[in-house]
Design a protein around this motif. Sequence first.
Motif, PDB file in Angstrom:
ATOM      1  N   ARG A  82       0.828  -1.192   0.000  1.00 49.53           N
ATOM      2  CA  ARG A  82       0.000   0.000   0.000  1.00 49.53           C
ATOM      3  C   ARG A  82       0.866   1.246   0.000  1.00 49.53           C
ATOM      4  O   ARG A  82       2.032   1.212   0.416  1.00 49.53           O
ATOM      5  N   VAL A  83       0.313   2.349  -0.445  1.00 49.27           N
ATOM      6  CA  VAL A  83       1.034   3.620  -0.426  1.00 49.27           C
ATOM      7  C   VAL A  83       1.256   4.022   1.031  1.00 49.27           C
ATOM      8  O   VAL A  83       0.289   4.207   1.775  1.00 49.27           O
ATOM      9  N   PRO A  84       2.511   4.139   1.462  1.00 52.98           N
ATOM     10  CA  PRO A  84       2.748   4.461   2.873  1.00 52.98           C
ATOM     11  C   PRO A  84       2.718   5.960   3.141  1.00 52.98           C
ATOM     12  O   PRO A  84       2.891   6.779   2.236  1.00 52.98           O
ATOM     13  N   VAL A  85       2.516   6.310   4.402  1.00 49.80           N
ATOM     14  CA  VAL A  85       2.693   7.687   4.850  1.00 49.80           C
ATOM     15  C   VAL A  85       4.034   7.764   5.575  1.00 49.80           C
ATOM     16  O   VAL A  85       4.593   6.755   6.005  1.00 49.80           O
ATOM     17  N   PHE A  86       4.538   8.966   5.701  1.00 43.67           N
ATOM     18  CA  PHE A  86       5.887   9.171   6.212  1.00 43.67           C
ATOM     19  C   PHE A  86       6.100   8.566   7.595  1.00 43.67           C
ATOM     20  O   PHE A  86       7.121   7.916   7.855  1.00 43.67           O
ATOM     21  N   GLU A  87       5.160   8.759   8.495  1.00 47.70           N
ATOM     22  CA  GLU A  87       5.366   8.269   9.855  1.00 47.70           C
ATOM     23  C   GLU A  87       5.400   6.744   9.923  1.00 47.70           C
ATOM     24  O   GLU A  87       6.037   6.177  10.810  1.00 47.70           O
ATOM     25  N   GLU A  88       4.756   6.073   8.981  1.00 52.40           N
ATOM     26  CA  GLU A  88       4.852   4.612   8.925  1.00 52.40           C
ATOM     27  C   GLU A  88       6.278   4.171   8.622  1.00 52.40           C
ATOM     28  O   GLU A  88       6.762   3.172   9.162  1.00 52.40           O
ATOM     29  N   VAL A  89       6.941   4.899   7.747  1.00 56.70           N
ATOM     30  CA  VAL A  89       8.322   4.562   7.403  1.00 56.70           C
ATOM     31  C   VAL A  89       9.224   4.768   8.611  1.00 56.70           C
ATOM     32  O   VAL A  89      10.100   3.949   8.888  1.00 56.70           O
ATOM     33  N   LEU A  90       9.003   5.845   9.338  1.00 54.43           N
ATOM     34  CA  LEU A  90       9.788   6.105  10.548  1.00 54.43           C
ATOM     35  C   LEU A  90       9.691   4.946  11.535  1.00 54.43           C
ATOM     36  O   LEU A  90      10.665   4.615  12.216  1.00 54.43           O
ATOM     37  N   ASP A  91       8.525   4.332  11.602  1.00 53.49           N
ATOM     38  CA  ASP A  91       8.308   3.239  12.543  1.00 53.49           C
ATOM     39  C   ASP A  91       8.750   1.883  11.993  1.00 53.49           C
ATOM     40  O   ASP A  91       9.082   0.977  12.762  1.00 53.49           O
ATOM     41  N   ALA A  92       8.767   1.743  10.670  1.00 53.39           N
ATOM     42  CA  ALA A  92       9.079   0.445  10.052  1.00 53.39           C
ATOM     43  C   ALA A  92      10.576   0.169   9.982  1.00 53.39           C
ATOM     44  O   ALA A  92      11.001  -0.992  10.016  1.00 53.39           O
ATOM     45  N   VAL A  93      11.382   1.229   9.867  1.00 56.01           N
ATOM     46  CA  VAL A  93      12.836   1.060   9.789  1.00 56.01           C
ATOM     47  C   VAL A  93      13.504   2.029  10.756  1.00 56.01           C
ATOM     48  O   VAL A  93      12.949   3.066  11.101  1.00 56.01           O
ATOM     49  N   GLY A  94      14.707   1.666  11.154  1.00 54.77           N
ATOM     50  CA  GLY A  94      15.451   2.529  12.066  1.00 54.77           C
ATOM     51  C   GLY A  94      16.578   3.277  11.397  1.00 54.77           C
ATOM     52  O   GLY A  94      17.289   4.052  12.042  1.00 54.77           O
ATOM     53  N   SER A  95      16.760   3.071  10.105  1.00 49.09           N
ATOM     54  CA  SER A  95      17.863   3.681   9.361  1.00 49.09           C
ATOM     55  C   SER A  95      17.693   5.190   9.230  1.00 49.09           C
ATOM     56  O   SER A  95      16.574   5.702   9.272  1.00 49.09           O
ATOM     57  N   PRO A  96      18.801   5.901   9.022  1.00 53.87           N
ATOM     58  CA  PRO A  96      18.694   7.312   8.646  1.00 53.87           C
ATOM     59  C   PRO A  96      17.922   7.434   7.334  1.00 53.87           C
ATOM     60  O   PRO A  96      18.019   6.560   6.464  1.00 53.87           O
ATOM     61  N   LEU A  97      17.167   8.510   7.204  1.00 54.04           N
ATOM     62  CA  LEU A  97      16.355   8.726   6.010  1.00 54.04           C
ATOM     63  C   LEU A  97      16.776  10.003   5.304  1.00 54.04           C
ATOM     64  O   LEU A  97      17.181  10.979   5.938  1.00 54.04           O
ATOM     65  N   GLN A  98      16.655   9.967   3.982  1.00 53.04           N
ATOM     66  CA  GLN A  98      16.789  11.181   3.179  1.00 53.04           C
ATOM     67  C   GLN A  98      15.424  11.420   2.534  1.00 53.04           C
ATOM     68  O   GLN A  98      15.020  10.692   1.638  1.00 53.04           O
ATOM     69  N   ALA A  99      14.708  12.406   3.034  1.00 49.39           N
ATOM     70  CA  ALA A  99      13.341  12.661   2.611  1.00 49.39           C
ATOM     71  C   ALA A  99      13.331  13.760   1.560  1.00 49.39           C
ATOM     72  O   ALA A  99      13.697  14.906   1.843  1.00 49.39           O
ATOM     73  N   GLU A 100      12.911  13.407   0.350  1.00 47.04           N
ATOM     74  CA  GLU A 100      12.893  14.378  -0.737  1.00 47.04           C
ATOM     75  C   GLU A 100      11.520  15.030  -0.864  1.00 47.04           C
ATOM     76  O   GLU A 100      10.512  14.348  -1.049  1.00 47.04           O
ATOM     77  N   ILE A 101      11.500  16.336  -0.798  1.00 49.54           N
ATOM     78  CA  ILE A 101      10.262  17.093  -0.983  1.00 49.54           C
ATOM     79  C   ILE A 101      10.013  17.240  -2.478  1.00 49.54           C
ATOM     80  O   ILE A 101      10.718  17.976  -3.167  1.00 49.54           O
ATOM     81  N   LYS A 102       9.033  16.504  -2.989  1.00 48.42           N
ATOM     82  CA  LYS A 102       8.653  16.612  -4.392  1.00 48.42           C
ATOM     83  C   LYS A 102       7.669  17.756  -4.600  1.00 48.42           C
ATOM     84  O   LYS A 102       7.787  18.534  -5.536  1.00 48.42           O
TER      85      LYS A 102
END
Length: 227
Positions: A82-102
Amino acid sequence: MSFLTIGHRGVMGVEPENTLRSFVRAEQAGMDAIELDLHLSKDGALVIMHDAEVDRTTDGRGAIAGLTLTELRALDAGQGERVPVFEEVLDAVGSPLQAEIKDTAAARALAAVMLRRDLAGRVEVSSFHDEAVAEIASLVPGVRTVLIAGRYGNDVVDRAKAVGAATLALNIRRLTLETVERAHAEGLRVIGWVVNTQEQLRLVRALELDGATTDYPEIRRTGRFTA
């Protein structure tokens, strides 16, 4: 700082891009950071997708900005994801993220999440849009920012400095040693994208870049040993 390998939309070469499945696979592969893309839904949800429309990566049609989160959730984003929302990704992985503002409108929504969850140390924010980089920097104290450029001229280093970016993420097909040396002289890191072959990886290392964005997990493994 050691050479960084960043998973592009997770590891989109082997998993459906910008899905939780792809992000988890990137973390399992040991990527140093995971890149993802942000848009706002019609009802203001911070959703993860590259394109402004859902057509290419889901079984739906239409613009993200014209669909509610409930409508987006009903779509198949690949292999049942499913199309995820940002906070789901924060909870699903612990890695550093690079979030691109499209979508530049997403900057304020992203800032709100980053401030609420104290993410300046974990989430680096990137964009092709100079104004989005400047805006997120003004909203989130201490955030690390990246200016991305695909088609760029000699002014790209000046642009990065003007908006306070610490890093440039540049299309390797246009990248020259002169640009890299100028960026480094100004204290900027340089990340090359997209690096998917051994030949491209050798070029990136020859140019003494600080890292690479890749679609494939194996680039991370071989990148540790490529001179």
